[in-house]
Every structure is written in C-alpha cells, then in structure tokens.
Design an enzyme around this catalytic site. Sequence first.
Site, PDB file in Angstrom:
ATOM      1  N   ASP A   1      -0.640  -8.871   3.965  1.00 34.28           N
ATOM      2  CA  ASP A   1       0.086  -7.973   4.856  1.00 34.28           C
ATOM      3  C   ASP A   1      -0.721  -6.703   5.109  1.00 34.28           C
ATOM      4  O   ASP A   1      -1.007  -5.940   4.188  1.00 34.28           O
ATOM      5  CB  ASP A   1       1.440  -7.617   4.241  1.00 34.28           C
ATOM      6  CG  ASP A   1       2.414  -7.013   5.232  1.00 34.28           C
ATOM      7  OD1 ASP A   1       1.971  -6.219   6.088  1.00 34.28           O
ATOM      8  OD2 ASP A   1       3.611  -7.330   5.148  1.00 34.28           O
TER       9      ASP A   1
ATOM     10  N   HIS B   1       1.331  -9.830   7.942  1.00 35.02           N
ATOM     11  CA  HIS B   1       2.613  -9.299   8.371  1.00 35.02           C
ATOM     12  C   HIS B   1       3.098 -10.032   9.632  1.00 35.02           C
ATOM     13  O   HIS B   1       2.301 -10.409  10.492  1.00 35.02           O
ATOM     14  CB  HIS B   1       2.440  -7.805   8.672  1.00 35.02           C
ATOM     15  CG  HIS B   1       3.698  -7.081   8.945  1.00 35.02           C
ATOM     16  ND1 HIS B   1       4.551  -6.665   7.949  1.00 35.02           N
ATOM     17  CD2 HIS B   1       4.258  -6.677  10.116  1.00 35.02           C
ATOM     18  CE1 HIS B   1       5.575  -6.046   8.484  1.00 35.02           C
ATOM     19  NE2 HIS B   1       5.435  -6.041   9.797  1.00 35.02           N
TER      20      HIS B   1
END
Length: 234
Positions: free
Chosen positions: A171, A202
């Site tokens: 992420d 993400h």
Amino acid sequence: MADYINIDATDGSGSFKAYVARPEGGSGPVVVVLQEIFGVNVGMRQICDDLASEGYIAICPDLFWRMKPGVDITDKTKEEWDQAFHYFQNFDHTKGHEDIAATVTKARTIEGGSGKVGAVGYCLGGLLAFMTAVKTDVDAAVSYYGVGLDTKVGEADAITKPLLMHIAEEDGFVDKAAQAKIHKALDGHDQITIHDYAGVDHAFARPDGQSWDGDAAALANDRTRVFFETHLKG
C-alpha cells in the site's frame, strides 16, 4: 432498485443525501457503505448495487456534503486527484463520525430493513469503518485498506462487535511501519480479523482503479461476503 434518501444531521445543521440500493423484494439486512476520497461516485454506487444483488439494502451517505454536496469524482486525471485530496485533507472527521452515526440510526429503522446493520469502507472509508466499529453499535464492520488506521489503533478497546480488515502489503498510502503497528496493536483482539494481501497496492479491490488486482479482490470480497452472511444474516 436504487434511489436517494435524505438523512438529518444530528447537529441540526441540515440534511445530506445517501444513495440506496435495494435487493429484489426490497428487504434485508442493511450495509452502510463508506466512501473513498472521490465521493459517492460510480464505484461506490456499484458496490451498493452489488450488495443489493446479494440481498442487502446498501446505503452510501454523502460524507463530503458539509464541504460540497454531491461530490462524484473519478481518478483518471491529475485534476481529479487534486480535487479528491482537497476534500480528503479538509474532511472534518468529528462531523463525519456524527453523520455516519446518523446513517446507522436511519439504517436500523429503514423500510424493509431487518434491524441488523453492518458497515464497509474503502480507503478513507476503511478508516471510517474502523471508527464506526469503535463509535457505533453496528453489528459487523469491514475495512478495506484504511488510510491512517495506525493512528487510531489505541481506540480498539471500544470495539465489541466483529470487524474484518483487509490490508494491501504494498500500500503506497500505508507503509510497512504503519502496517506493523496495526498488527501489533490489533492481532490479539478477539473481535478483529486481519487479512494481508501480498504484492498488491492500495485500492486493489476497486475494479475501475489503476491498482485493481482481480485475484486479491475476489479473495477479499469472498471473505467479506461470508463475514456479512455470518453476522448480518445468521
């Protein structure tokens, strides 16, 4: 079946709209869908529609209404990203939590609802889903790659209902140190289940996003489906 409803703010400052998708037959448990930084856009409405196809009434409140009602942004251009980050950076979390609580209250008594209410959120909404588990009486909550979660883990003692969390290991908005802090604080919590997804970034579960990963999204969504069936339909 999809429509919009109005929800009164608890501070008396006005009302805000929420997108509502209903299953065939019109009734079922309710899931409150908490938006990313792009507002109640096509992706959030699609998530609601998908939940409706699984037998839920899905409600997605406009959480940016205090800044600008009806924000609906894609993530295709730099200008759109700049707009989205403007709303993200200026979002009043205290008022946002109040508006989510008002939505949960509405969900408890909405026509056709079973009385059971869950919440699911993505990105900013992933953080808000965690805080919804902290601050409201939702029966179950799901957080997808919540941004800023590492700063809120100290509030987890207030969580008394099941919470499922999905973390993208790569992420770009939640680094490894933040992920480690989340695990250290929450792994022993008897109401929280955390799944990590290797090699994905993400927003891996958003079909129209640049980081979408079909395999990881399918796995996370299957886990969410079983989780809600267990805690909202069981």
